[in-house]
Design an enzyme around this catalytic site. Structure first.
Site, PDB file in Angstrom:
ATOM      1  N   GLU A 116      -5.716  -7.947  -1.131  1.00  0.00           N
ATOM      2  CA  GLU A 116      -6.143  -7.782   0.265  1.00  0.00           C
ATOM      3  C   GLU A 116      -7.554  -7.254   0.241  1.00  0.00           C
ATOM      4  O   GLU A 116      -7.876  -6.332  -0.489  1.00  0.00           O
ATOM      5  CB  GLU A 116      -5.236  -6.832   1.048  1.00  0.00           C
ATOM      6  CG  GLU A 116      -5.639  -6.719   2.523  1.00  0.00           C
ATOM      7  CD  GLU A 116      -4.732  -5.798   3.327  1.00  0.00           C
ATOM      8  OE1 GLU A 116      -3.491  -5.916   3.183  1.00  0.00           O
ATOM      9  OE2 GLU A 116      -5.240  -4.959   4.082  1.00  0.00           O
ATOM     10  N   GLU A 168       0.809  -1.229   0.000  1.00  0.00           N
ATOM     11  CA  GLU A 168       0.000   0.000   0.000  1.00  0.00           C
ATOM     12  C   GLU A 168       0.841   1.277   0.000  1.00  0.00           C
ATOM     13  O   GLU A 168       0.424   2.307   0.526  1.00  0.00           O
ATOM     14  CB  GLU A 168      -0.974   0.009   1.175  1.00  0.00           C
ATOM     15  CG  GLU A 168      -2.025  -1.087   1.068  1.00  0.00           C
ATOM     16  CD  GLU A 168      -2.993  -1.113   2.233  1.00  0.00           C
ATOM     17  OE1 GLU A 168      -2.743  -0.414   3.242  1.00  0.00           O
ATOM     18  OE2 GLU A 168      -3.994  -1.839   2.150  1.00  0.00           O
TER      19      GLU A 168
END
Length: 631
Positions: free
Chosen positions: A232, A156
């Site tokens: 995810e 991320e």
């Protein structure tokens, strides 16, 4: 609804997986009693038993806070290598033991500080970072005979195209040609644009992985020709609404977004497939997400194919969705149907657009290779209830196939699997022990652990605390091992700290021996309010003892709110053992060093939280004979 492979197949199904990452999300599992630990691992990984996970993604520890705690790096420094730290190795070994075909995926959240040579940038020296990651993959093979199938870039956070190319080059140079690169474990736009405009990058990125896509993908992503993964997702409380969220997105990530793999995230309390956070009692809870995952995993295998959207996958007329999987022989198939309501399937993110859904009857017509192949199929069902017991992963029995049509009555908040495969089961163990609070008094002299392991029940929040060979009169000790600030993923505290106990603790006494090797000093903490990415800002009752011979008491970890300070009654010398005690009771605190009082009845307010020990800076300090008891 046509179930038809004659028009060709959809994308390859890459599996349903789970994540052990984002810090201490699996930290307590390894401290469970052996019997319950093996049961929990069976519910997660054993084929045709529980969730039957097909892929397993773990954090490549980076010595930094990464959501719920820190995970240790295999290289604290450039000249350090140790492949026995942390618990991810153990979990991967146990996953492979139960399912030799499970796929493994490593992803860094953070990096040790030496990687950037003082810069908060792992890409500044791409060759260094690529070699560091490659060593982790080689260590997995050398020490555990684990083959890592996939490797990511930086969770991320922005990717760097030059680094990705360098990583591929480095992997190939050591023979890891089969390890596939997933990029970039973030959002769609930047990585898709880069792949479409950079042929060299496209050549080395095998899979596009994004987080929390809301079941949608842009057309440009499909234009890359890469497999699309929701790498995810979920991260939702594991009650029945969380189960509904999971059932909906497993199906609709493909139906809406053409994504062929899915990873359940485990970053927050009670947000996993199941709850196992009381190793001291052995208590755990098998929640509905286990069984909603099983509706897909027990009826498919990675390498099967989806049928094309509109020819075996799509939305139901009154909402809900269905997907069909078929194996390479085209003789085995499974249809997974979900009819989750908006109210009962909202995930933590992103927001779910409003929709309505109703009970309905669906007819699935078998065509192509499936035509005239079966006379009956097996039906499994889960129905989530919110005012009475749910039906979880129930084998309903066989239902007829009449004129190549399967008719199914579909209820709201239910999931179904129709299949011609066999061998599935709803695994079961005797009820686990009853839950109970963390037992007090609790003491640990750290003598019964392997070197470089973590002491049970402690959860590092900044820095890394490992078992270490101490100096006499102490044998093994717990030592802070990170000596420079890491390349952070979120916000580390300035003070390395490890927590233990309960967020409900109020009146306790903490006692510990300590030794300062270098740096500024040590801290002993009570009533720590929270950990994770906000650890630097947590309230608490913090006793600081520094090498200059002074102490202070603050009501925050950062030390901005000091309420008492003075000179120590003893001299502090490096490499010398001392004993500190901090007691909190009601609204006041007392403390001693070597049984000499520092203060008594200092007002601290009425809070509650964890106990902790730590260092005042990124430096080596040691602890032993840790004790916490009721005050």
């Amino acid at each position: 609804y046509a179930i038809d492979d004659s028009v060709g197949l959809g994308p390859i199904f890459d599996g349903i997986g789970a994540i052990s990452g984002g810090g201490a999300t699996s930290r307590l599992l390894v401290s469970y009693p052996s019997e319950q630990k093996q049961q929990i691992l069976d519910y997660l990984f054993k084929p045709n038993f529980g969730a039957s996970l097909q892929t397993f993604k773990v954090e490549i520890g980076g010595d930094a806070q990464s959501t719920d705690g820190t995970e240790p790096s295999h290289m604290h420094s450039e000249d350090d290598e140790n492949y026995h730290r942390g618990y991810e190795w153990y979990l991967m070994v146990q996953a492979k033991k139960r399912n030799p075909n499970i796929k493994l995926y490593g992803l860094p959240w953070a990096f040790p500080g030496w990687i950037g040579k003082g810069a908060q940038n792992p890409y500044k020296y791409p060759t260094t970072t690529a070699k560091y990651i490659t060593k982790w993959l080689l260590g997995a093979k050398k020490y555990y005979n684990l083959t890592i199938d996939y490797v990511g870039i930086w969770n991320e956070r922005p990717f760097n195209s030059d680094y990705i190319k360098e990583l591929r080059k480095t992997l190939d140079e050591v023979g890891l040609h089969k390890t596939k690169i997933v990029a970039a474990d973030s959002t769609w736009h930047d990585i898709v644009s880069a792949i479409l405009t950079d042929p060299e990058l496209s050549a080395v990125v095998d899979i596009i992985g994004v987080h929390y896509p809301g079941t949608m993908s842009p057309k440009e992503a499909s234009a890359t020709g890469k497999p699309l993964w929701s790498s995810e997702d979920y991260s939702t409380f594991n009650d029945n609404i969380g189960g509904g969220c999971l059932a909906r997105i497993i199906n609709q990530n493909y139906v809406n977004g053409n994504m062929s793999s899915y990873y359940n995230g485990l970053p927050y309390p009670n947000d996993g497939l199941m709850t196992a956070n009381e190793p001291w009692s052995g208590h755990y809870e098998v929640k509905s997400p286990i069984w909603l995952a099983a509706h897909t995993t027990q009826f498919t295998s990675p390498g099967w194919s989806y049928l094309k959207r509109g020819f075996g996958a799509g939305h139901l007329q009154k909402n809900g969705s269905y997907v069909t999987f078929i194996d390479s022989t085209r003789k085995n198939f499974s249809i997974v149907i979900e009819a989750m309501s908006h109210k009962h399937s909202q995930c933590i993110r992103p927001p779910l657009p409003q929709y309505t859904i109703a009970n309905q009857v669906a007819s699935f017509q078998l065509r192509g290779s499936l035509k005239n192949m079966v006379n009956n199929v097996t039906l499994w069902r889960t129905c989530l209830k919110f005012n009475k017991p749910s039906t979880l992963f129930e084998r309903v029995g066989t239902i007829p196939v009449i004129n190549n049509v399967i008719e199914l009555h579909i209820e709201v908040d239910c999931a179904y699997t129709i299949t011609n495969t066999f061998g599935q089961s709803k695994g079961h163990y005797p009820k686990p022990p009853v839950g109970r609070d963390f037992p007090l008094p609790y003491m640990d002299n750290f003598d019964n652990y392997p070197i470089a392991s973590e002491a049970k029940y402690f959860a590092d929040q900044t820095g890394v605390f490992e078992i270490y060979n101490g100096r006499m009169p102490h044998d093994r000790v717990m030592r802070q091992m990170v000596f420079s600030p890491p390349i952070s993923w979120c916000t580390d505290a300035a003070q390395p700290i490890s927590l233990i106990g309960s967020e409900k603790w109020r009146d306790i006494t903490i006692q510990t021996d300590f030794l300062i090797e270098s740096g500024d000093g040590i801290l002993v903490a009570a009533r720590i309010g929270f950990g994770g990415c906000t650890i630097a800002f947590t309230p608490g009752v913090i006793l600081r003892i520094n090498v200059q011979g002074h102490y202070s008491l603050s009501v925050d970890l950062g030390g901005y709110f000091i309420i008492h300070a003075d000179k120590l009654p003893v001299s502090i010398h490096l490499h010398t053992w001392y004993t500190a005690t901090l007691t909190v009771k009601g609204g006041v605190a007392d403390a001693t060093i070597n049984k000499k009082p520092l203060f008594s009845n200092v007002f601290i307010g009425y809070s509650q939280g964890f106990a902790g020990i730590g260092a005042l800076s990124f430096s080596p300090v040691q602890f032993n004979n840790f004790l916490v008891r009721h005050s």
